[in-house]
Design an enzyme around this catalytic site. Structure first.
Site, PDB file in Angstrom:
ATOM      1  N   GLU B  60     -29.730 -15.979  25.086  1.00 58.38           N
ATOM      2  CA  GLU B  60     -30.002 -17.265  25.717  1.00 58.38           C
ATOM      3  C   GLU B  60     -30.921 -18.166  24.894  1.00 58.38           C
ATOM      4  O   GLU B  60     -30.743 -19.384  24.873  1.00 58.38           O
ATOM      5  CB  GLU B  60     -30.603 -17.058  27.113  1.00 58.38           C
ATOM      6  CG  GLU B  60     -29.591 -16.652  28.179  1.00 58.38           C
ATOM      7  CD  GLU B  60     -29.387 -15.151  28.292  1.00 58.38           C
ATOM      8  OE1 GLU B  60     -29.838 -14.411  27.395  1.00 58.38           O
ATOM      9  OE2 GLU B  60     -28.764 -14.729  29.283  1.00 58.38           O
ATOM     10  N   HIS B 129     -34.350 -12.506  40.180  1.00 61.52           N
ATOM     11  CA  HIS B 129     -33.054 -13.177  40.300  1.00 61.52           C
ATOM     12  C   HIS B 129     -33.041 -14.204  41.426  1.00 61.52           C
ATOM     13  O   HIS B 129     -31.974 -14.562  41.928  1.00 61.52           O
ATOM     14  CB  HIS B 129     -31.935 -12.151  40.525  1.00 61.52           C
ATOM     15  CG  HIS B 129     -31.372 -11.584  39.258  1.00 61.52           C
ATOM     16  ND1 HIS B 129     -32.132 -10.882  38.358  1.00 61.52           N
ATOM     17  CD2 HIS B 129     -30.119 -11.623  38.725  1.00 61.52           C
ATOM     18  CE1 HIS B 129     -31.373 -10.501  37.341  1.00 61.52           C
ATOM     19  NE2 HIS B 129     -30.157 -10.941  37.539  1.00 61.52           N
TER      20      HIS B 129
HETATM   21  C1  LIG Z   1     -31.031 -12.225  29.983  1.00 62.29           C
HETATM   22  C2  LIG Z   1     -29.963 -11.997  30.957  1.00 62.29           C
HETATM   23  N1  LIG Z   1     -28.812 -12.676  30.832  1.00 62.29           N
HETATM   24  C3  LIG Z   1     -27.808 -12.468  31.713  1.00 62.29           C
HETATM   25  C4  LIG Z   1     -27.952 -11.590  32.756  1.00 62.29           C
HETATM   26  C5  LIG Z   1     -26.820 -11.345  33.756  1.00 62.29           C
HETATM   27  N2  LIG Z   1     -26.321  -9.994  33.532  1.00 62.29           N
HETATM   28  C6  LIG Z   1     -26.760  -8.945  34.231  1.00 62.29           C
HETATM   29  S1  LIG Z   1     -26.156  -7.481  33.657  1.00 62.29           S
HETATM   30  C7  LIG Z   1     -25.246  -8.270  32.465  1.00 62.29           C
HETATM   31  C8  LIG Z   1     -24.397  -7.480  31.515  1.00 62.29           C
HETATM   32  C9  LIG Z   1     -25.212  -6.520  30.737  1.00 62.29           C
HETATM   33  O1  LIG Z   1     -24.385  -5.772  29.906  1.00 62.29           O
HETATM   34  P1  LIG Z   1     -24.897  -4.461  29.212  1.00 62.29           P
HETATM   35  O2  LIG Z   1     -26.210  -4.698  28.581  1.00 62.29           O
HETATM   36  O3  LIG Z   1     -23.810  -3.997  28.331  1.00 62.29           O
HETATM   37  O4  LIG Z   1     -25.170  -3.454  30.409  1.00 62.29           O
HETATM   38  P2  LIG Z   1     -24.103  -2.850  31.426  1.00 62.29           P
HETATM   39  O5  LIG Z   1     -24.093  -3.758  32.618  1.00 62.29           O
HETATM   40  O6  LIG Z   1     -22.806  -2.770  30.754  1.00 62.29           O
HETATM   41  O7  LIG Z   1     -24.660  -1.520  31.794  1.00 62.29           O
HETATM   42  C10 LIG Z   1     -25.427  -9.647  32.538  1.00 62.29           C
HETATM   43  C11 LIG Z   1     -24.769 -10.608  31.670  1.00 62.29           C
HETATM   44  C12 LIG Z   1     -29.199 -10.933  32.859  1.00 62.29           C
HETATM   45  N3  LIG Z   1     -29.465 -10.093  33.848  1.00 62.29           N
HETATM   46  N4  LIG Z   1     -30.168 -11.140  31.940  1.00 62.29           N
END
Ligand SMILES: Cc1ncc(C[n+]2csc(CCOP(=O)(O)OP(=O)(O)O)c2C)c(N)n1
Ligand SMILES: Cc1ncc(C[n+]2csc(CCOP(=O)(O)OP(=O)(O)O)c2C)c(N)n1
Ligand SMILES: [Mg+2]
Ligand SMILES: [Mg+2]
Lengths: 322, 346, 346, 322
Positions: B60, B129
């Site tokens: 971001e 959130h």
């Molecule tokens: C900085 C940030 N950007 C976006 C989000 C929204 N979000 C929550 S989980 C996620 C995906 C995370 O992917 P990953 O790190 O691969 O973990 P997984 O969910 O696959 O375990 C997103 C985009 C967030 N929580 N924090």
């Protein structure tokens, strides 16, 4: 790479000399307390700005950081408007509101500088994204120091540029220090480029005091970018002669030695290039002196212009906010 | 007039802006996926394709800088975040670059950049959130902060943002997404910095932001039964903050309640109360009341969420306080009851 | 009592805290170099060595998280920044983690973390090196924000921060660093959230923060010649904000001027004016006046810096406004003259 | 590495089963709308949490992100208090104030989780710094997803940990997706570890569905850390069976195929480990069934405990703020 025409080679010398003389004028004038802003000088590092910007076209753009005088001038920024800016005058390139750390000359492709370390690295990537989205073949350059790689945003920027193969060249001027802290206290290895190329872009480390070596690396990177082959990382090893901020020498602070400084001053990028030009018959000592005089006159004119210019009107305080 | 949902209005505004101006493009985490930020970027994805709407890595901070760079080169990025909490990662780029580039360049450059971010609430989204951080952004000269409360404004303010040559942050409350309202079909441009009197009244003014406008209207409706005539103002933008419209109303009513979705201290209610306190000094017949979040992080459990979020009942109580009317709070539907509509994972 | 400079008081507080509590350590960009953050970390470096005071890479975001992690494991980090503008890089860690960890864990964990950061001003430091961002931090429940105006408070508040089991941000104004004042030799602990009446008066109250306390005292001194008795309150902390002390004074004077080092809109002056407007509604005999930075970024040129920064003259004018006294502003020394003391590269 | 005792090997199975059954209970109960918070399930990924945490001692600490149930349980967190937390009860591990995304159990070394992607990576490094400064030999672990490497703060954290040789293990659970976005749309290469090791620490990629492979890599990393040899990066390739957030399957969204899901479900980390135990005679099918029953009873008890527990008092809203 085809050999450079003598006029180009002379141009390199003139460009570097313009930066050197301009900053020496700052050194000379600073104690008068009329240049009332912090100045981070690039004396000793001129070859990086010039080598890179000589590989760019006028439509290409650059972004920089706190140490931005050289990039502004190398990208064609007006000397008069730079000095006017340093003097806080309305005729300055930012109307006096930006100052030394925020020089900008959008009409020549210098889009500005942030005084937050690495703050403009993603902005340069964004300029490249704009070029890619519009289908233009403009290239953009991010100039930053060795501490730039310590900021997370630089890694995010490198990764995004590599992912989208954007036409951007990352130029890290590794001058071995951030303020008073040597690289070895901040980073695991003396070379910056390996940590950059891990993001999936090619990278090179070049002698940043050799303007031709910098130019060659930059020309190659720019050609790649323009051809749609994506970003390149260039680490240019160089050295700052003066204190981190301000006009003085600073070996007495103890964070670096006189011997180290002397060794780097002996590798003066201007003298080195001048000697090559002399040896190869491109520029005689006398011609060089003449060029030096021209540049000095230009600088003197810029200082006069700055001093004679008016300060901004009070109303300027409230203008151009949003 | 045709009715649209708030989220549909955002989608339509985005598509119309993109059709009119090829400089506009959309980027952000998940903007082009099947869910399309609760449907708000789905239409643009289908209509304009991957060159104009694209997903980004979870970077971001850099992406905000990237958007600034694209803006400096003549494009108008629309950068979308699923939560405004994530903007904390981008504060350096927002505050130190986007907000200042024009000023620092002496006016020779501008940053036409629109940022959309959602305010979460409820269903245990907890402390990270569900923040409503408008006051932080609104403190910064060089930024605009808009907070549409209706589908019509969601469209009109977003369209204006996308034609403004400066950074504009649009904060959208998640609980408004499914609300419907009349929305004109053609593109129209709601000016920034103009509050709207959404209900006329003579006894007390309620100036509200975002979701709290709906709560204020509900409170006003309840009190109407007791012949208390509440004027409700939708502030619409936090920066510029239109205190003139509020003062004009207070000149008439002499009483003001401010209702905001963010924390009380150093929030929107502080700035507006300070301005009104000064500009309407002679008109105020009672202290300005502030209805806002208590100064604590958001708790997860619904047991505490209920107590955390003020609504129509609290606005009603504040109105009574300014009128020095004694009696119990009006029987506005509780937050819990209204919460039903928004149940489910997010 | 012995006199110390403000920066010496910080240095002494740091060393005393480290001597008393081995959990305290210092980290930050340049803390152990020869300049030692304008001398404030030099003493600790020499006394406690590289295991207790150490330099970091320019990775402010991660280092804030690192400090949080060390705090969770029983240490008390003192994280130092040469400018509070750099805190924008760390907002996610500050707002989403440091401020909320205790709450989110239901009280089972605490984050004893002290952050020092300097407010720059003058000599053309321009838009990114001169912000005074206390209101942003003070908006966030879970953070404490202190802003010492005197050497005594610089020591006492920092010592308190370093014994507080929660995140405390100490914002130090660069222009105070060379000011001297009495400072007790032993360690003492100034409580957070208590404003100090630093000058008694009956006609009008000035509540000021940080450097503006000095300006307020100067204005008070000038007006004393005209028999205007100004009560000056040093607010000392932005969160908690001690509005009670201010209200007690306003109950007496009926008039209030607030003077802050930050921007006007959504700043300290907003929150305090809002509180006083409500809590002292019956006591206020004139509108609350706010003296703060105009809502624009900092210009570089000294020609505009002069107009940008309000000082004793503006506070004096605001006092006169609340008193409805006509006449020219008192002849307080101009900002420019005072600026001399701080000339030089930084 | 010496062979593991049969009891340890059984323990791995029990740990994984506890996580699986707990999350299946969430799936079963979620539609009742009494678990009123977003839940990110680790079903399919259990071997990573268990393999890593089995290599840790009780004093070692872990930090996690939005998908933290498995890490909480594997690090010894109470099942009862976890369910009570999900149900928003006063008896929850965070008194109901944290919820699914912020589970914490400091008494067993689980220091908590941030729902901001990569938000706790530097916090884990800080815990390691504390150990180094105090001279203790505690190790800390940062758990994060594949998107974690996209955040700048992760790079800053890796670089700082490597620079100071801190006793931290970075564990990236690469489950190929972030929400609905596949890795290939976000990163230049399918392997995450090369971009991490560029910062000067060793890294490995292991099969995250093989609990023994994860354990072995983690034990090696923990031993290095404890010996003062610095951090290690472990990429564990695995797969999330259910939707990103919530209890359902989600192939109908179209971002992944049923065939892909089926292939990964066929590589179920529990079954795989169970088969190895059966083949090697460590655990018969009957014994396994008995263990399953025990875990099921434990989970059922935890759910009962949670349901029977009181909600927090209203005053809790204002407690523990600063
Ligand atoms: C900085 C940030 N950007 C976006 C989000 C929204 N979000 C929550 S989980 C996620 C995906 C995370 O992917 P990953 O790190 O691969 O973990 P997984 O969910 O696959 O375990 C997103 C985009 C967030 N929580 N924090
Ligand atoms: C984010 C941030 N942290 C700290 C500073 C203070 N600062 C200004 S320049 C500088 C050193 C930068 O070093 P480098 O990137 O190597 O550039 P150089 O000055 O050597 O050209 C520091 C620490 C800053 N401007 N921004
Ligand atoms: Mg450097
Ligand atoms: Mg993933």
């Amino acid at each position: 790479m085809p050999p450079l025409a003598p006029e180009r080679l002379k141009g390199f010398y003139v460009q570097m000399t313009r930066i050197r003389r301009a900053e020496e004028a700052i050194v000379a004038r600073y104690p008068e307390q009329e240049i009332r802003c912090p100045t981070h000088l690039s004396i000793g590092q001129e070859a990086v700005a010039v080598g890179v910007c000589q590989a760019l076209s006028e439509q290409d753009v650059v972004l920089s950081g706190h140490r931005c005088h050289a990039h502004y001038l190398a990208k064609g920024g007006s000397l008069r408007r730079m000095f006017a800016e340093l003097y806080g005058k309305a005729t300055g390139c930012c109307g006096g509101k930006g100052g030394s750390m925020h020089l900008a000359s959008p009409e020549t492709g210098m889009l500005g500088a942030s005084a937050i370390v690495a703050g403009t690295v993603p902005i340069a990537v964004g300029a490249a994204l704009a070029a890619a989205l519009r289908g233009s073949d403009d290239v953009s350059v991010a100039f930053f120091g060795d501490a730039g790689i310590e900021q997370g945003v630089t890694h995010e920027s490198l990764a995004f540029a590599a992912l989208r193969r954007l036409p951007v060249v990352f130029v890290c001027e590794n001058n071995l220090y951030a303020t008073l802290t040597p690289l070895s206290k901040r980073q695991v290895s003396a070379d910056v480029s390996p940590r950059a190329v891990a993001h999936g872009l090619p990278g090179v480390s070049v002698d940043g005091n050799d303007v031709l070596a910098v130019y060659e690396a930059a020309a190659h990177a720019v050609a790649r970018a323009r051809a749609g082959d994506g970003p390149t990382f260039i680490e240019a090893k160089t050295y700052r002669w003066r204190e981190h901020v301000g006009p003085n020498f600073d070996v007495e602070l103890g964070y670096r030695t006189q011997a180290e400084l002397d060794a780097w001053m002996a590798r003066d990028p201007l003298l080195r290039h001048a000697r090559i030009l002399e040896t190869s018959g491109v520029l005689t000592a006398a011609e060089r002196l003449a060029l030096d005089r021209e540049v000095e006159a230009e600088v003197a004119d810029a200082v006069r212009f700055a001093k004679a210019s008016p300060f901004p009107e009070p109303a300027a305080l409230y203008a151009d906010v949003d | 007039m045709r009715e649209l949902k708030y989220r549909e209005a955002i989608d339509e505004a985005t598509r119309q802006a993109m059709a009119k101006d090829e400089r506009v493009f959309v980027l952000g985490v998940g903007v082009d996926d099947a869910k399309g930020i609760f449907g708000t970027t789905r239409g643009a994805t289908l209509e304009f394709g991957p060159n104009r709407v694209f997903d980004t890595p979870l970077s971001e901070a850099a992406l905000t800088g990237v958007a600034i760079g694209a803006a400096l080169r003549g494009l108008h990025p629309l950068l979308v975040h699923a939560r405004n909490d994530f903007l904390m990662l981008t504060m350096d780029q927002l505050v130190n670059n986007a907000a200042k580039w024009r000023y620092m360049s002496g006016g020779s450059m501008r940053v036409p950049l629109t940022i959309r971010a959602i305010i979460g609430r409820g269903w245990g989204q907890a402390a990270q959130h569900s923040q409503s951080l408008q006051a932080m952004f609104a403190h910064v000269p060089g930024l605009h902060v808009v907070m549409p409360a209706t589908p019509a404004d969601a469209k009109g303010l977003l369209l204006t943002a996308l034609t403004t040559e400066a950074p504009v942050i649009c904060l959208e409350h998640r609980w408004l997404y499914e609300k419907t309202g009349p929305v004109a079909e053609e593109a129209y441009y709601t000016p920034l910095g103009h509050a709207a009197v959404v209900r006329q009244g003579t006894h007390v003014t309620v100036a509200a932001m975002s979701l709290m406008v709906l709560e204020a209207l509900q409170a006003a409706e309840s009190l109407a039964a007791e012949s208390i005539a509440v004027e409700v103002i939708d502030l619409r933008t936090a920066r510029p903050l239109d205190s003139e419209t509020v003062c004009a109303s207070v000149a008439k009513t002499g009483r003001l309640v401010i209702a905001d979705t963010g924390w009380r201290s150093y929030g929107v209610s502080a700035e507006l109360a300070a301005r009104v306190g000064r500009e309407c000094f002679g008109d105020l017949r009672a202290p300005v009341e502030r209805v806002a979040l208590p100064d604590v992080p958001t708790p997860c459990t619904s047991a505490l969420e209920r107590a955390y979020y003020p609504g129509a009942a609290e606005i009603g109580a504040a109105i009574r306080a300014t009128l020095l009317v004694r009696g119990r709070a009006p029987a506005a539907p509780s937050v819990e009851a209204r919460g039903k509509e928004f149940s489910g994972p997010f």
